[in-house]
Design an enzyme around this catalytic site. Sequence first.
Site, PDB file in Angstrom:
ATOM      1  CB  VAL A 207       6.118   4.163  -4.194  1.00 19.69           C
ATOM      2  CG1 VAL A 207       6.732   4.491  -2.837  1.00 19.69           C
ATOM      3  CG2 VAL A 207       4.701   4.722  -4.282  1.00 19.69           C
TER       4      VAL A 207
ATOM      5  N   GLY B  90       5.020  -3.313  -5.806  1.00 22.71           N
ATOM      6  CA  GLY B  90       4.354  -3.000  -4.551  1.00 22.71           C
ATOM      7  C   GLY B  90       4.520  -1.535  -4.197  1.00 22.71           C
ATOM      8  CD  GLU B  91       8.418   0.431  -3.075  1.00 21.72           C
ATOM      9  OE1 GLU B  91       9.480  -0.173  -2.811  1.00 21.72           O
ATOM     10  OE2 GLU B  91       8.362   1.454  -3.805  1.00 21.72           O
ATOM     11  N   GLY B  92       2.491   0.660  -3.556  1.00 22.83           N
ATOM     12  CA  GLY B  92       1.483   1.555  -4.104  1.00 22.83           C
ATOM     13  C   GLY B  92       1.857   2.078  -5.475  1.00 22.83           C
TER      14      GLY B  92
ATOM     15  CG  ASP C 145       2.434  -3.730  -0.795  1.00 21.93           C
ATOM     16  OD1 ASP C 145       3.491  -4.373  -0.978  1.00 21.93           O
ATOM     17  OD2 ASP C 145       1.715  -3.346  -1.731  1.00 21.93           O
TER      18      ASP C 145
END
Length: 348
Positions: A99, A319-321, A177
């Site tokens: 991210v 994930g992670e945005g 996340d």
Amino acid sequence: MPVHTPSRTPVRAPSNAAYAAARALSDGQAKPLGALGDLEALAAWVASCQGVCPPRQLEDVRVVVFAGDHGIAADGVSAYPVEITPAMVYGIAGGHAGVSALAAANSVSVSIYDLGVAVDFDDLPPEVSRFKVRRSSGAIHLTDALTRAEVEAALAAGDTIAAEQIADGAQLLISGDLGIGNTTVAAALIAATLGVPGAAVTGRGTGIDEGTLVHKTALIEAAVARAGDRVADPVERLAALGAADFAAAVGFISGAARRGVPVLLDGVIAVAEALVAEDYAPGTKAWLQAGHRSTEPGQALALDRLGLAPLVDFSMRLGEGSGAVLAVPVLRSAVAALTGIAQLSDLT
């Protein structure tokens, strides 16, 4: 820590007048009517969230990553060990994660908060652990993830983080996340919220094999059965099936909506949180857009309930945005088109 807004408190809607003005402005531009398709609706949505037409460009966009470990990960639901969670906290805090790279390329800032990682981070800035609720969460197929008091604390933390980001100038927020086992928790929350079988919402997460998928599905169904009728209440749902990072993200998403700042959702984790946020603070979904399509089956069902369609689809599952970050240029382009194309009447 401030007390959170009580659950079931409605959120005011974005401005219908600004939306209508934006659509009228677009219709009058030097282009065929509707030629920009969904970009026109996106620009109008931004205008409605800002309450002004033409809308301001989305120059200040921020990802906030909520990190936590999940007790159910000890039962073999992931392709990776739980030690990955703290390693990735360091990666994001140091600006070296997936991210981080995508956000830097798109002028988006990233911050991270440890709400429930199984270890502490005394060697990172205190802000990272400022809102830590506990170490890991309960294994949801066997016991509650959190106490109600812990849910309340996490909700308040997320609300505070949203308030601080907005006070500092954020125009668009993304909930990121991080945590091994989090797709299992997300699937359980989606199944409980929508009243669908675990098999309908369970995916391969970090890349599990067929046998692990069957095992993961069984644990999710056991968790939802154990929670029973308590899931009707969003706070109890988070206590039974969630985690501190999930509850904080619910507070963050609903807190942003209450303050009139839109949120761009990432994958299945953020969409599960958004489902709960809509129950927790009805009207939240009007302030949301789905950034990207996840490979997890539960995301599609949850997006249908929220009435949202993903802006991009790269078959991502990081994930992670990260997926939502890739949709930021789409929103910025929509605003640029609305504000930069001349009116046809000015050219004739």
